[in-house]
Design an enzyme around this catalytic site. Sequence first.
Site, short mmCIF file in Angstrom:
data_model
loop_
_atom_site.label_atom_id
_atom_site.label_comp_id
_atom_site.label_asym_id
_atom_site.label_seq_id
_atom_site.Cartn_x
_atom_site.Cartn_y
_atom_site.Cartn_z
N SER A 1 0.87 -1.18 0.00
CA SER A 1 0.00 0.00 0.00
C SER A 1 0.90 1.23 0.00
O SER A 1 2.08 1.14 0.35
CB SER A 1 -0.84 -0.01 1.28
OG SER A 1 -1.41 1.25 1.54
N TYR B 1 -1.83 -1.16 10.56
CA TYR B 1 -2.01 -1.45 9.13
C TYR B 1 -0.79 -0.96 8.34
O TYR B 1 -0.19 -1.72 7.56
CB TYR B 1 -3.28 -0.79 8.59
CG TYR B 1 -3.43 -0.94 7.08
CD1 TYR B 1 -3.74 -2.18 6.52
CD2 TYR B 1 -3.21 0.14 6.21
CE1 TYR B 1 -3.85 -2.33 5.13
CE2 TYR B 1 -3.32 -0.01 4.84
CZ TYR B 1 -3.63 -1.25 4.30
OH TYR B 1 -3.74 -1.41 2.94
N1 LIG Z 1 -8.68 -0.35 -1.37
C1 LIG Z 1 -7.67 0.42 -1.00
O1 LIG Z 1 -7.82 1.65 -0.81
C2 LIG Z 1 -6.28 -0.18 -0.83
C3 LIG Z 1 -5.20 0.69 -0.75
C4 LIG Z 1 -3.93 0.15 -0.60
C5 LIG Z 1 -3.73 -1.21 -0.54
N2 LIG Z 1 -4.80 -2.03 -0.61
C6 LIG Z 1 -4.55 -3.48 -0.51
O2 LIG Z 1 -5.10 -4.15 -1.63
C7 LIG Z 1 -5.38 -5.50 -1.28
C8 LIG Z 1 -6.77 -5.87 -1.78
O3 LIG Z 1 -7.72 -5.12 -1.06
P1 LIG Z 1 -9.04 -4.51 -1.74
O4 LIG Z 1 -8.94 -3.05 -1.68
O5 LIG Z 1 -9.30 -5.17 -3.03
O6 LIG Z 1 -10.11 -4.91 -0.62
P2 LIG Z 1 -11.38 -5.86 -0.63
O7 LIG Z 1 -12.29 -5.52 -1.75
O8 LIG Z 1 -11.90 -5.78 0.78
O9 LIG Z 1 -10.76 -7.31 -0.91
C9 LIG Z 1 -10.08 -8.05 0.09
C10 LIG Z 1 -9.97 -9.49 -0.37
O10 LIG Z 1 -9.28 -10.24 0.65
C11 LIG Z 1 -10.06 -11.38 1.01
N3 LIG Z 1 -9.92 -11.68 2.43
C12 LIG Z 1 -10.17 -10.87 3.49
N4 LIG Z 1 -9.97 -11.53 4.64
C13 LIG Z 1 -9.57 -12.79 4.30
C14 LIG Z 1 -9.23 -13.95 5.03
N5 LIG Z 1 -9.25 -13.95 6.38
N6 LIG Z 1 -8.90 -15.07 4.37
C15 LIG Z 1 -8.89 -15.10 3.01
N7 LIG Z 1 -9.19 -14.03 2.25
C16 LIG Z 1 -9.54 -12.89 2.89
C17 LIG Z 1 -11.51 -10.95 0.71
O11 LIG Z 1 -12.33 -12.08 0.43
P3 LIG Z 1 -13.33 -12.82 1.43
O12 LIG Z 1 -14.03 -11.81 2.25
O13 LIG Z 1 -14.21 -13.60 0.51
O14 LIG Z 1 -12.45 -13.72 2.25
C18 LIG Z 1 -11.32 -10.16 -0.58
O15 LIG Z 1 -11.26 -11.02 -1.69
C19 LIG Z 1 -5.20 -5.60 0.24
O16 LIG Z 1 -3.94 -6.18 0.53
C20 LIG Z 1 -5.20 -4.14 0.70
O17 LIG Z 1 -4.47 -3.94 1.89
C21 LIG Z 1 -6.08 -1.56 -0.77
#
Ligand SMILES: NC(=O)c1ccc[n+]([C@@H]2O[C@H](COP(=O)([O-])OP(=O)(O)OC[C@H]3O[C@@H](n4cnc5c(N)ncnc54)[C@H](OP(=O)(O)O)[C@@H]3O)[C@@H](O)[C@H]2O)c1
Length: 267
Positions: free
Chosen positions: A138, A151
């Site tokens: 991130s 985080y």
């Molecule tokens: N969105 C942002 O602003 C942002 C910014 C910087 C970095 N990121 C990073 O990008 C990555 C993806 O996040 P996103 O933004 O796409 O968020 P998201 O839409 O909430 O997706 C998170 C994914 O992780 C899975 N997950 C969560 N808990 C889990 C567990 N205990 N076991 C297995 N799978 C799990 C969820 O699936 P299930 O609920 O089906 O398990 C979902 O597929 C993350 O590493 C996040 O830190 C996001």
Amino acid sequence: MKVTLLTGASSGIGEAWAERLAADKHNLLLVARSEDKLQQLSTYLSGKYGVSVQYIAIDLTKPNADWQIFEETEKRKLTVDCLINNAGIGTAGDFVAAELASELNMIQLNIVALVSLTHRYLKQMRERNSGTVINVASMAAFMPAPFMAAYAASKAFVKSFTEALSEENRPFNIRIMLLCPGATETRFFERANINEQDKKALLGNFTLQTSGMVVEEAMKGLKSNKTVVVSGFTNKIGAKLGAFIPNSVIMKFIAGNARSTFQKTKA
Ligand SMILES: NC(=O)c1ccc[n+]([C@@H]2O[C@H](COP(=O)([O-])OP(=O)(O)OC[C@H]3O[C@@H](n4cnc5c(N)ncnc54)[C@H](OP(=O)(O)O)[C@@H]3O)[C@@H](O)[C@H]2O)c1
């Protein structure tokens, strides 16, 4: 059969990634907890793009989840030639007021699961002298973030770990890349219990990227052999500036609005 193992594939950046890779004719092994969603996505992607899409529904924070996935890939005779550690969650607020269990659960997913899967599959990649690992951190990896302290620290771990592994594995024909998205429109904020007001306190008037934009930049970075990809123009500038501005200044800036939203100070 060769596959790309993609964690966090059921929504957001992971789901966008699954579609982009399927369109590029990669066979996929999708991992997340939501079995219904994974099943729908597998059927949709294999039907639309004619690739093999399998899934494993599992909670990556459970002990031995990495071992169960590894055993399953052995049983299914899948060769993981690309591992994308994308699953991750966030927490926000005053650390002292937070549930310790939530913070530890986040560390388990963002760090422990990522390190464990990397260890298992990197070992096989070394034996084959080929492979790719992509870890998702991130923008928060570049600086300490008051009110998202654990985080940001978990993502700083991912950044340091991934960059170091990238160098360690250079002689073995293995690509290891770090992706650092900035704020992106996904379920991330909702899952972290960050409402619209909290979001404004943390991000100001920042424009969010879409998951598709983030994945496109990651794919470009992969093609041009980058080790670290920061998605989004403003984020790229932020990451560069972060290297020159002292952390004490950055933290005062981040804490600015956030303190009044997240912390009751004594009068
Ligand atoms: N969105 C942002 O602003 C942002 C910014 C910087 C970095 N990121 C990073 O990008 C990555 C993806 O996040 P996103 O933004 O796409 O968020 P998201 O839409 O909430 O997706 C998170 C994914 O992780 C899975 N997950 C969560 N808990 C889990 C567990 N205990 N076991 C297995 N799978 C799990 C969820 O699936 P299930 O609920 O089906 O398990 C979902 O597929 C993350 O590493 C996040 O830190 C996001």
